[in-house]
Design a protein around this motif. Structure first.
Motif, PDB file in Angstrom:
ATOM      1  N   LYS A  65       0.820  -1.218   0.000  1.00  0.00           N
ATOM      2  CA  LYS A  65       0.000   0.000   0.000  1.00  0.00           C
ATOM      3  C   LYS A  65       0.845   1.256   0.000  1.00  0.00           C
ATOM      4  O   LYS A  65       0.345   2.371  -0.060  1.00  0.00           O
ATOM      5  N   ARG A  66       2.171   1.070   0.099  1.00  0.00           N
ATOM      6  CA  ARG A  66       3.111   2.195   0.036  1.00  0.00           C
ATOM      7  C   ARG A  66       2.803   3.268   1.101  1.00  0.00           C
ATOM      8  O   ARG A  66       2.596   4.450   0.777  1.00  0.00           O
ATOM      9  N   TYR A  67       2.798   2.847   2.354  1.00  0.00           N
ATOM     10  CA  TYR A  67       2.616   3.782   3.462  1.00  0.00           C
ATOM     11  C   TYR A  67       3.874   4.645   3.577  1.00  0.00           C
ATOM     12  O   TYR A  67       4.972   4.135   3.757  1.00  0.00           O
ATOM     13  N   GLU A  68       3.696   5.966   3.446  1.00  0.00           N
ATOM     14  CA  GLU A  68       4.876   6.839   3.273  1.00  0.00           C
ATOM     15  C   GLU A  68       5.480   7.302   4.601  1.00  0.00           C
ATOM     16  O   GLU A  68       4.765   7.757   5.493  1.00  0.00           O
ATOM     17  N   LEU A  69       6.810   7.209   4.676  1.00  0.00           N
ATOM     18  CA  LEU A  69       7.546   7.692   5.848  1.00  0.00           C
ATOM     19  C   LEU A  69       8.744   8.502   5.370  1.00  0.00           C
ATOM     20  O   LEU A  69       9.291   8.218   4.303  1.00  0.00           O
ATOM     21  N   THR A  70       9.161   9.474   6.176  1.00  0.00           N
ATOM     22  CA  THR A  70      10.396  10.211   5.869  1.00  0.00           C
ATOM     23  C   THR A  70      11.196  10.401   7.156  1.00  0.00           C
ATOM     24  O   THR A  70      10.663  10.255   8.252  1.00  0.00           O
ATOM     25  N   GLY A  71      12.489  10.722   6.983  1.00  0.00           N
ATOM     26  CA  GLY A  71      13.340  11.042   8.138  1.00  0.00           C
ATOM     27  C   GLY A  71      13.789   9.811   8.907  1.00  0.00           C
ATOM     28  O   GLY A  71      13.815   8.698   8.373  1.00  0.00           O
ATOM     29  N   PRO A  72      14.123   9.993  10.211  1.00  0.00           N
ATOM     30  CA  PRO A  72      14.685   8.896  11.006  1.00  0.00           C
ATOM     31  C   PRO A  72      13.773   7.666  11.060  1.00  0.00           C
ATOM     32  O   PRO A  72      14.244   6.536  11.044  1.00  0.00           O
ATOM     33  N   ILE A  73      12.476   7.886  11.058  1.00  0.00           N
ATOM     34  CA  ILE A  73      11.563   6.736  11.138  1.00  0.00           C
ATOM     35  C   ILE A  73      11.632   5.918   9.835  1.00  0.00           C
ATOM     36  O   ILE A  73      11.536   4.686   9.840  1.00  0.00           O
ATOM     37  N   ALA A  74      11.855   6.624   8.729  1.00  0.00           N
ATOM     38  CA  ALA A  74      12.030   5.919   7.441  1.00  0.00           C
ATOM     39  C   ALA A  74      13.331   5.130   7.474  1.00  0.00           C
ATOM     40  O   ALA A  74      13.413   4.016   6.955  1.00  0.00           O
ATOM     41  N   PHE A  75      14.350   5.715   8.113  1.00  0.00           N
ATOM     42  CA  PHE A  75      15.600   4.962   8.196  1.00  0.00           C
ATOM     43  C   PHE A  75      15.424   3.719   9.067  1.00  0.00           C
ATOM     44  O   PHE A  75      15.946   2.644   8.760  1.00  0.00           O
ATOM     45  N   ALA A  76      14.652   3.852  10.157  1.00  0.00           N
ATOM     46  CA  ALA A  76      14.414   2.684  11.011  1.00  0.00           C
ATOM     47  C   ALA A  76      13.741   1.586  10.186  1.00  0.00           C
ATOM     48  O   ALA A  76      14.080   0.402  10.303  1.00  0.00           O
ATOM     49  N   ALA A  77      12.813   1.985   9.320  1.00  0.00           N
ATOM     50  CA  ALA A  77      12.150   1.003   8.450  1.00  0.00           C
ATOM     51  C   ALA A  77      13.169   0.386   7.487  1.00  0.00           C
ATOM     52  O   ALA A  77      13.190  -0.823   7.257  1.00  0.00           O
TER      53      ALA A  77
END
Ligand SMILES: Cc1cc2nc3c(=O)[nH]c(=O)nc-3n(C[C@H](O)[C@H](O)[C@H](O)COP(=O)(O)OP(=O)(O)OC[C@H]3O[C@@H](n4cnc5c(N)ncnc54)[C@H](O)[C@@H]3O)c2cc1C
Length: 434
Positions: free
Chosen positions: A363-375
């Motif tokens: 579903k391409r749930y969008e994240l940016t920043g440190p939380i995106a890096f954690a993913a």
């Protein structure tokens, strides 16, 4: 005992070998031209001196240790007889299997661009990353001694292609320059350093959402990257690149992230190949007309559930390897195989430290920043086979991202990346032959 020959110890080949290793009725010979598995997602970090080579390569023998039914052979496969499921290596040895698995990955595609193969730095293998790192550090050392070299483009870096590899490399290069400026190379004229990211298209990170693309552009610009959309790199020379709009950029470091094609082994198979020189495989990854022969990962065009080709991603390669092993075990047992279902974990990219984009799941749930890096960290950790070296690497990646590590400016291959400034052109580099 059935013999399985696997060519290529990347994500696809290693996962296939490891899954087969637990089956006592199978003997596996895994052949790779290197004795390590490369972790491509971090090559740009190695290339920009933010991580060491040991963080992006893992010994095949360690990964497969403890399995008496698995042999690792370090050799380059130069041809294959698909009818006999036999491969021949550069040292004249032949390996025949009841099953043959082709997982030889990909290499840079220069699309016939004048001078690119001779002068540009691709980024697909560990060796590519180490050479690029040495070239960048060599230029910094040279300019530190002789500032007038800046007028010859010594501090200009041109990244060709703004897809994930190009955008990540440009961001990481920006990070390197910002970090090195602070406390290394004190007398260098950093304000004159320039990074160009050039793409014929009109955005970065093709395939990502508009929001992710805009975020990435903002972060790249903040890192000092100058983005040139709508122009192609037409020619690459030893001291400059020529763009399709006639602009000439002086540079001694053109980094090629402009595209990939199947590894050159695909030309030696004697069969019709598909898009990007890859092998069009059947739904069970079999090569049509050659029972017992399979092609996997970046070496194959694999159709997804909607019939469209799956992207060249580590998770696709790894899942194709596990699936192929199950198919082989089923075939040995005389049982029917099962269909392949790709589990889509999403897409993600890092744009230098503290900036990342992730679009999670189907579903391409969008994240940016440190939380995106954690993913990113979580998804890429799943690609690791737990050995001590890999766990250490994982910790290093996390440490590096969250600000703990520094640039390591050790220049270890000066002779291979030297620039003959006085002659106005590079010494012919060993990099193309070694
Ligand atoms: C710079 C970069 C960044 C990337 N980032 C990501 C990312 O963040 N996330 C992600 O999911 N994917 C990423 N990818 C894509 C991912 O790395 C590939 O899809 C994946 O490595 C493919 O696995 P593979 O096993 O098919 O091929 P590879 O991993 O390339 O393995 C192929 C193996 O075959 C060997 N080989 C080749 N030819 C021969 C021969 N003739 N004889 C013997 N051995 C041979 C090679 O040495 C290599 O070990 C990235 C790729 C690159 C280049």
């Amino acid at each position: 005992m059935k013999r399985v020959v696997i060519v290529g110890g990347g994500f696809a080949g290693v996962s296939c070998a490891r899954r087969l290793a637990s089956n006592a009725n199978v003997h596996v010979t895994l052949i790779d031209k290197n004795n390590y598995q490369q972790f491509q997602p971090l090559l740009y970090q190695v290339a920009t001196a933010l991580l060491g080579p040991g963080n992006a390569a893992f010994s095949l023998r360690s990964l497969l240790r403890g399995h008496a039914n698995v042999d690792v052979k370090m050799a380059e496969v130069i041809s294959a007889d698909l009818t006999r499921r036999t491969v021949e290596t550069a040292d004249g040895k032949k390996y025949q299997g009841d099953f043959l698995v082709l997982a030889a990955g990909a290499q840079a595609n220069f699309f016939g661009t004048t001078g690119a193969e001779q002068h540009a730095y691709p980024l697909y293998s560990l060796r590519d990353a180490e050479l690029l790192r040495s070239r960048i550090l060599m230029l910094l050392e040279s300019v530190d001694r002789e500032p007038s070299l800046i007028d010859q483009g010594a501090l200009n870096f041109v990244v060709v292609g703004a897809g994930p590899t190009g955008a990540e490399t440009a961001g990481s290069l920006g990070h390197l320059i910002q970090t090195a400026r602070k406390d290394l190379y004190n007398s260098l004229e950093w304000t004159k350093a320039q990074i160009f990211l050039v793409d014929i298209g009109h955005t970065v990170l093709n395939g990502f959402s508009k929001k992710s693309q805009e975020y990435a552009i903002r972060k790249l610009e903040w890192r000092g990257v100058q983005i040139r959309f709508g122009v192609a790199v037409k020619e690459v020379h030893s001291g400059y690149v020529l763009l399709s709009d006639g602009t000439k950029i002086l540079t001694h470091t053109a980094i090629w992230a402009g595209g990939l094609k199947a590894s050159s082994l695909s030309d030696a198979l004697g069969i019709q190949t598909g898009r990007g020189g890859r092998i069009d495989v059947q739904p069970d990854f079999g090569v049509s007309g050659f029972p017992g022969v399979y092609a996997l990962g970046d070496f194959a065009n694999i159709a997804g559930a909607d019939g469209k080709p799956l992207p060249q991603l580590a998770s696709v390669a790894q899942q194709s390897g596990y699936y192929c092993a199950r198919q082989i075990v089923a075939a040995i047992a005389g049982k029917p195989g099962e269909p392949f279902h790709y589990f889509d974990k999403g897409i993600m990219a890092m744009i230098g430290r503290n900036a990342a984009v992730a679009e999670i799941g189907k579903k391409r749930y969008e994240l940016t920043g440190p939380i995106a890096f954690a993913a990113w960290l979580g998804v890429h950790a799943l690609l690791l086979i737990p050995t001590r070296a890999k766990i250490e690497a994982f910790l290093d990646w996390a440490w590096d991202y969250f600000g703990g590590s520094n640039v390591d400016p050790v220049l270890d291959r000066p002779e291979q990346v030297a620039v003959n400034w006085h002659a106005g052109e590079e010494k012919e580099l060993l990099r193309k032959t070694s």
